[in-house]
Design a protein around this motif. Structure first.
Motif, PDB file in Angstrom:
ATOM      1  N   LYS A   1       0.839  -1.195   0.000  1.00  0.00           N
ATOM      2  CA  LYS A   1       0.000   0.000   0.000  1.00  0.00           C
ATOM      3  C   LYS A   1       0.873   1.243   0.000  1.00  0.00           C
ATOM      4  O   LYS A   1       1.823   1.351   0.774  1.00  0.00           O
ATOM      5  N   CYS A   2       0.549   2.154  -0.866  1.00  0.00           N
ATOM      6  CA  CYS A   2       1.213   3.456  -0.897  1.00  0.00           C
ATOM      7  C   CYS A   2       0.215   4.440  -1.490  1.00  0.00           C
ATOM      8  O   CYS A   2       0.123   4.599  -2.712  1.00  0.00           O
TER       9      CYS A   2
ATOM     10  N   SER B   1      -4.024   6.604   2.312  1.00  0.00           N
ATOM     11  CA  SER B   1      -4.347   5.896   3.552  1.00  0.00           C
ATOM     12  C   SER B   1      -3.099   5.583   4.375  1.00  0.00           C
ATOM     13  O   SER B   1      -3.198   5.285   5.571  1.00  0.00           O
ATOM     14  N   THR B   2      -1.919   5.623   3.763  1.00  0.00           N
ATOM     15  CA  THR B   2      -0.686   5.313   4.490  1.00  0.00           C
ATOM     16  C   THR B   2       0.052   6.563   4.951  1.00  0.00           C
ATOM     17  O   THR B   2       1.055   6.452   5.656  1.00  0.00           O
TER      18      THR B   2
ATOM     19  N   THR C   1       3.426   0.671   3.072  1.00  0.00           N
ATOM     20  CA  THR C   1       3.106  -0.412   4.000  1.00  0.00           C
ATOM     21  C   THR C   1       3.129  -1.733   3.249  1.00  0.00           C
ATOM     22  O   THR C   1       2.453  -1.893   2.227  1.00  0.00           O
TER      23      THR C   1
ATOM     24  N   ASN D   1       4.232  -7.207   9.233  1.00  0.00           N
ATOM     25  CA  ASN D   1       3.808  -5.914   8.718  1.00  0.00           C
ATOM     26  C   ASN D   1       4.971  -4.940   8.838  1.00  0.00           C
ATOM     27  O   ASN D   1       5.470  -4.695   9.933  1.00  0.00           O
TER      28      ASN D   1
ATOM     29  N   VAL E   1       6.390  -1.060   7.690  1.00  0.00           N
ATOM     30  CA  VAL E   1       6.103   0.254   7.123  1.00  0.00           C
ATOM     31  C   VAL E   1       7.429   0.924   6.815  1.00  0.00           C
ATOM     32  O   VAL E   1       8.263   1.109   7.703  1.00  0.00           O
TER      33      VAL E   1
END
Length: 485
Positions: free
Chosen positions: A431-432, A435-436, A450, A463, A465
């Motif tokens: 995810k980029c 929302s991150t 993430t 997980n 980040v």
């Protein structure tokens, strides 16, 4: 031969995602062409032998016989075990075998924080050179146990070798049998105070790597204890200290991000042994070579446990089953055996082998060393992606490029069997997007990616980040785990 021409090819550049290169920092005299306290690229034992006087460590303060250095022994073990390339930093000349150990020389290996700047290359000494070597995956400090050892006892002359009776002509002089003048020195051993100082320094190196070298793993040999019950207890205490859970409150004085630390034990005698006391070598160079070869042949995400070590003749001390399975208490609820805390060398079904490949992290997800190496490989891929797009505008287009770049690397890992899942969608997510990141992140030019994945080894989902700042520097913003469904 007519018509036959030879062309000297330029050396092939190392693959940017290569995960087998080691950095050795220690005490050795430069022979020629090598500059003290500057990284020297070494791609074979012959190159190291040509650049460093690894076999000229004085036995006595006033000279006399010479011995091999622990740095030289470690580099040779690295190449003999299958390593292909390393960097070497000569932090200074070695002290004599019978000389006094000066613990202040630890700052030749890693300067005090105020003595160097991450932005000033001229201030870098010893380990700090890892800041300018982004291809390095392993760090070894072969002289560390000797640096904190107790003063060695006076050497005993070795008994003269036996030889058959010979008839010689009158007046002939017999040559001096080889080894007659060699002195029997004891291998370095630590008492309780030495173990504490060793542990303090290892913890400091771990903190340095956590802050500045997330892609590098320290491979360190556990010192041998002196033959006293108190010192043996100190050794177990040291191992238990590094096994402490990260959530312990209050944190220990010597807290270390233990995923960056891999301890190796016991010490080994090798077939191609060095001229060192008792012919006992600290096993960090050997383990680094095994891990490097494992990365090249099988993939760095594969555990090296079970690898046979034909070069090892014996280990000291020999650990029995009771010691291997001895429970090492930790502050986390689970009790772990020594095999789960230290990378051990010992007898296996087919001979001497690497019995375990673990870090000292209290988090079960990061305890398998291959999982930490996998995370390091992902961080390296993300860093390279950040460097490629460092001048791009922070927005949807950049975020999409980062997702594609990192996702492509993770897909390759999934095809290689590093990630669990019947499909790519099950194996990982990247995810980029908005929302991150918060508005403060966007205003600061910071990009947060993430990554969630399930490594093949553990039963947990990891997980991670990652943060990329305006300069393209990628660092681990946070990390955690949750039980896989």
């Amino acid at each position: 031969m007519a018509g036959l021409k030879f062309t000297v090819a330029a050396p092939v550049a190392a693959h940017p995602l290569r995960a087998d290169i080691a950095l050795f920092v220690g005490f050795v005299t430069s022979r020629r062409g090598a500059v003290s306290n500057r990284p020297v690229e070494v791609d074979s034992w012959e190159v190291f032998d040509d650049r460093f006087a690894w076999d000229q460590r004085s036995a006595q303060p006033n000279g006399g016989d010479s011995a091999d250095t622990y740095l030289g022994a470690a580099v040779r073990a690295f190449f003999d075990a299958g390593g292909r390339k390393c960097w070497v930093v000569a932090a200074g000349d070695p002290w004599p075998l019978q000389g006094r150990r000066d613990s202040e020389r630890q700052y030749d290996l890693l300067p005090r924080d105020h003595q160097f700047s991450t932005l000033d290359r001229e201030s870098w000494r010893g380990i700090a050179h890892v800041l300018g070597l982004p291809e390095v995956s392993f760090l070894c400090l072969p002289d560390l146990p000797d640096l904190f050892a107790i003063p060695p006892p006076a050497p005993r002359p070795a008994p003269p070798p036996t030889s058959p009776e010979l008839f010689v002509e009158c007046g002939s002089r017999l040559p001096t049998p080889p080894g007659l003048r060699r002195l029997a020195f004891a291998a370095p051993r630590c008492d309780r105070d030495g173990f504490q100082r060793w542990a303090t320094f290892v913890a400091r190196v771990g903190r340095f790597l956590s802050a500045h070298g997330r892609e590098v793993q320290l491979v360190a040999a556990v010192p041998q204890p002196v033959d006293q019950p108190a010192a043996r207890a100190a050794q177990w205490d040291t191992i238990e200290f590094f096994a402490a859970a990260r959530e312990q409150t209050p944190p220990p004085l010597l807290k270390v991000g233990a995923a960056f630390v891999q301890l190796a034990y016991p010490w080994a005698r090798l077939r191609n042994g060095a001229r060192i006391p008792e012919a006992l070598e600290p096993p960090d160079g050997l383990l680094a070579g095994v891990l490097a070869n494992n990365a090249l042949v099988r993939g760095t995400f594969q555990s090296a446990a079970g690898t046979r070590l034909p070069a090892v003749v014996s280990v000291t001390p020999e650990l029995g089953r009771n010691e291997l399975e001895r429970i090492v208490p930790a502050t986390d609820p689970e009790m772990r055996a020594l095999l789960d805390r230290v990378s051990l060398i010992g007898p296996g079904p087919g001979g001497i082998e690497l019995l375990s490949d673990v870090t000292t992290d209290g988090d079960e997800a990061y305890r398998p060393a291959n999982v930490n190496r996998l995370v390091s490989a992902i961080v390296r891929a993300a860093r390279l992606a950040g460097e490629l797009h460092v001048f791009d505008n922070n927005g949807e287009e950049l975020w999409g490029r980062l997702r594609d770049s990192i996702g492509g690397f993770l897909t390759d890992l999934w095809h290689d069997g590093a990630l669990e899942g019947v499909s790519v969608d099950e194996a990982f997510t990247v995810k980029c997007d908005r929302s991150t990141m918060t508005q403060n992140d966007l205003d600061a030019g910071r990009v947060l990616v993430t990554i969630q994945f399930t490594a093949s080894a553990p039963i947990t989902e990891i997980n991670v980040v990652l943060s990329m700042d305006e300069g393209g520097q990628v660092s681990r913003w946070s990390a955690g785990r949750k039980e896989a469904a």
